[in-house]
Design an enzyme around this catalytic site. Structure first.
Site, PDB file in Angstrom:
ATOM      1  N   CYS A 179      41.880  41.372  38.802  1.00  0.00           N
ATOM      2  CA  CYS A 179      40.576  41.272  39.471  1.00  0.00           C
ATOM      3  C   CYS A 179      40.641  41.847  40.889  1.00  0.00           C
ATOM      4  CB  CYS A 179      40.107  39.834  39.544  1.00  0.00           C
ATOM      5  SG  CYS A 179      40.059  39.011  37.960  1.00  0.00           S
ATOM      6  N   ASP A 193      42.211  40.571  43.511  1.00  0.00           N
ATOM      7  CA  ASP A 193      42.544  39.640  44.601  1.00  0.00           C
ATOM      8  C   ASP A 193      43.429  38.511  44.110  1.00  0.00           C
ATOM      9  OD1 ASP A 193      39.771  40.260  46.297  1.00  0.00           O
ATOM     10  OD2 ASP A 193      39.317  39.752  44.215  1.00  0.00           O
ATOM     11  N   CYS A 198      41.366  43.148  49.211  1.00  0.00           N
ATOM     12  CA  CYS A 198      40.743  44.064  50.152  1.00  0.00           C
ATOM     13  C   CYS A 198      40.741  43.457  51.563  1.00  0.00           C
ATOM     14  CB  CYS A 198      39.315  44.360  49.712  1.00  0.00           C
ATOM     15  SG  CYS A 198      38.263  42.913  49.762  1.00  0.00           S
ATOM     16  N   CYS A 241      35.131  37.040  48.078  1.00  0.00           N
ATOM     17  CA  CYS A 241      36.345  36.858  48.882  1.00  0.00           C
ATOM     18  C   CYS A 241      36.322  35.498  49.568  1.00  0.00           C
ATOM     19  CB  CYS A 241      36.466  37.945  49.947  1.00  0.00           C
ATOM     20  SG  CYS A 241      36.598  39.614  49.268  1.00  0.00           S
TER      21      CYS A 241
END
Ligand SMILES: Cc1ncc(COP(=O)(O)O)c(C=O)c1O
Lengths: 412, 134
Positions: free
Chosen positions: B37, B39, B63, B106
């Site tokens: 995915c 992360d 990211c 995130c």
């Protein structure tokens, strides 16, 4: 070395496969045709037209010389996209009575893929899409096996823009000729980076673009063989009958002059350019591969353009990698940097996993790249990858010997 | 993509990168996300005898916004009690870092990482009670 085009950009340009700056010598050749020599090459009744016509004639010869072709075999276009469209659609339409099967491969440029898809979707062609190996290459045997009685066209690129893998064009061309099938190659990335001769390579049509070889954007050419076989194409642009009726439209004289000048320089400087590209590419590659573990070269180590180096960094996420090297202009396989939100279809076709595709970077060097730029780029990339790996739980687990595929991730 | 100054700052100077001893009884570890995915966050807390989070470390594969979210999370949990830390919401992270909509996940992941670390810590303190799985 020719001085680089002046720029006030402090960024390091390592994206020559995407486009190249104009060589200042090309710009010099073009200037008169952007100023006083503005005539229409089709105007036969006055000196403005004659000057333009003469310039186009010289350029046509310069292009032909680089390709080992005759000037009568060069059709000027607006670039490689148009050349690919004209070659593929023009040939299939022309040969419709003979058959409708064409062979291509899955890692072609979109200009080829989508031209073929268009024909397929509209029932105008049956398309065989050859898969590539882990190195990004098709084999001549794959091509031979795909041939049917109604195969009319084979189109396989010379070298891939993303990974630089060089297809066995000469062998594929020989197979095509033996079977009487026309063979087109998108040579946009191969020309001026590899020895090129249409007869040696058994090519019937070849696409090229000026802006990949230090010429201007928006101009290119299609080589169309005149003899054995005589290739004729249905025009895709109708009008005044320019370019032997295959491509109507007033000629882009300054652009064509630029393309011609770029071809002449590419031919004259071929050995010098090659040595320069290879020295810098290898320097960059050795620095990066020497400093970092867990990196994967994408493409073929040997059968690869001397300008190109595409590599994936394991345990590092692609967007964070690009974020760490803002001053270096490179291409990335990361979805976050492309419009499509999909990782590169080329890397996928090689079987590269999405994680490694995301963390891939394509470096491509060129005529104006310097050692200092390559060194600075390598240092920045190495520093960023190390920093991100120090921060990466995956790298830590890998160092501890944990097999990441055995972990039960809590995927969202 | 344009990043906010705060995301850039956390990316350039991440706070509390590192690892704590995950076997220690006073350390709670949360690992959330998955490599495919894009992360994975690992967040760890070290809790003092009086129930205050005295140290926090993270490692993140992801990211810039994921790195910033987890870096910020470690900053915020430090000095808080376990119960106070549970009150940190992903929306606070979104606001603090000016995350755009595509990066909200995130912040969700960072909140999940905090909760997972706290849950791990609590289950170590009360080994008989089954950790409530959320
Ligand atoms: C292999 C290949 N084919 C075609 C093209 C398209 O060329 P142009 O930009 O001249 O249309 C490119 C460049 O983008 C390319 O790399």
């Amino acid at each position: 070395m020719t001085s680089a085009p002046s720029t006030n950009n402090k960024h390091i340009y390592l994206d020559y496969n995407a486009t190249t700056p104009l060589d200042p010598r090309v710009l010099d050749a073009m200037m008169p045709y952007l100023r006083e020599n503005f005539g229409n090459a089709a105007s036969r009744s006055h000196s403005f037209g004659w000057a333009a016509e003469e310039a186009v004639k010289i350029a046509r010869q310069q292009v032909a010389d680089l390709l080992g072709a005759s000037d009568k075999e060069i059709i000027f276009t607006s670039g490689a996209t148009e050349s690919d469209n004209l070659a593929i659609k023009g040939a299939v339409e022309m040969l419709a009575k003979k058959g409708k099967h064409i062979i291509t491969c899955v890692t072609e440029h979109k200009a080829v893929l989508d031209s073929c898809k268009y024909l397929e979707t509209n029932g105008l062609a049956d398309v065989t899409w050859l898969e590539v190996g882990k190195n990004g290459l098709v084999t001549p045997e794959q091509v031979a096996e795909a041939i049917r009685d109604d195969t009319v066209l084979i189109t396989i690129m010379m070298a891939n823009n993303e990974i630089g893998s060089i297809h066995p064009i000469k062998e594929i061309g020989a197979i095509a000729h033996e079977k009487g099938i026309w063979f087109h190659t998108d040579a946009t990335q191969g020309i001026a980076k590899l020895p090129f001769d249409v007869n040696d390579l058994n090519v019937d049509m070849a696409s090229m673009s000026a802006h990949k070889i230090y010429g201007p954007k928006g101009v290119g050419a299609l080589y169309v063989r005149r003899r054995k076989p005589r290739v004729r194409l249905s025009p895709q642009m109708h009008g005044g009958g320019h370019e032997r009726g295959m491509r109507s439209g007033t000629l882009n004289v300054p652009g064509i002059v630029g393309l011609g000048a770029a071809c002449k320089i590419a031919k004259d400087d071929f050995d010098k350019d090659q040595a320069h590209y290879k020295a810098l590419r290898d320097r960059l590659e050795q620095k990066i591969r020497g400093a970092l573990d867990h990196v994967e070269l994408n493409g073929d180590d040997e059968q690869r353009l001397v300008t190109t180096f595409n590599i994936s960094f394991a345990y590092v996420e692609g967007e964070s990698l690009i974020m760490g090297i803002p001053e270096i202009a490179v291409s990335s396989g990361s979805a976050c940097t492309s419009a499509s939100l999909e990782p590169s279809y080329v890397l996928r076709a090689l079987g590269v996993g999405d994680d490694l595709a995301h963390s891939s970077i394509r470096f491509s060097v060129g005529r104006f790249t310097t050692e200092a730029e390559v060194d600075a780029a390598a240092d920045t990339v190495i520093k960023t990858v190390r920093k991100l790996r120090d921060m990466s739980p995956l790298y830590e687990m890998a160092q501890e010997g944990i097999d990441l595929s055995s972990v039960n991730w809590d995927a969202h | 993509m344009a990043y906010s100054d705060k995301v850039l700052d956390h990316y350039e100077n991440p706070r509390n990168v590192g690892s704590l001893d995950k076997a220690a009884k006073d350390v709670g570890t949360g690992v959330v996300g998955a490599p495919e995915c894009g992360d994975v966050m690992k967040l760890q807390i070290k809790v003092s005898s009086d129930g205050v989070i005295e140290d926090a470390k993270f490692k993140t594969f992801g990211c810039g916004s994921a790195i910033a979210s987890s870096s910020l999370a470690t900053e915020w949990v430090k000095g808080k009690t376990v119960d106070e830390a549970l009150g940190i919401k992903n929306t606070d992270i979104v606001e603090e870092l000016s995350l755009p909509p595509v990066k909200i996940h995130c912040s969700v992941l960072a909140e999940d990482a905090i909760r997972a670390a706290l849950t791990d810590y609590r289950s170590k303190q009360n080994p008989d009670e089954k950790a409530d799985s959320e």
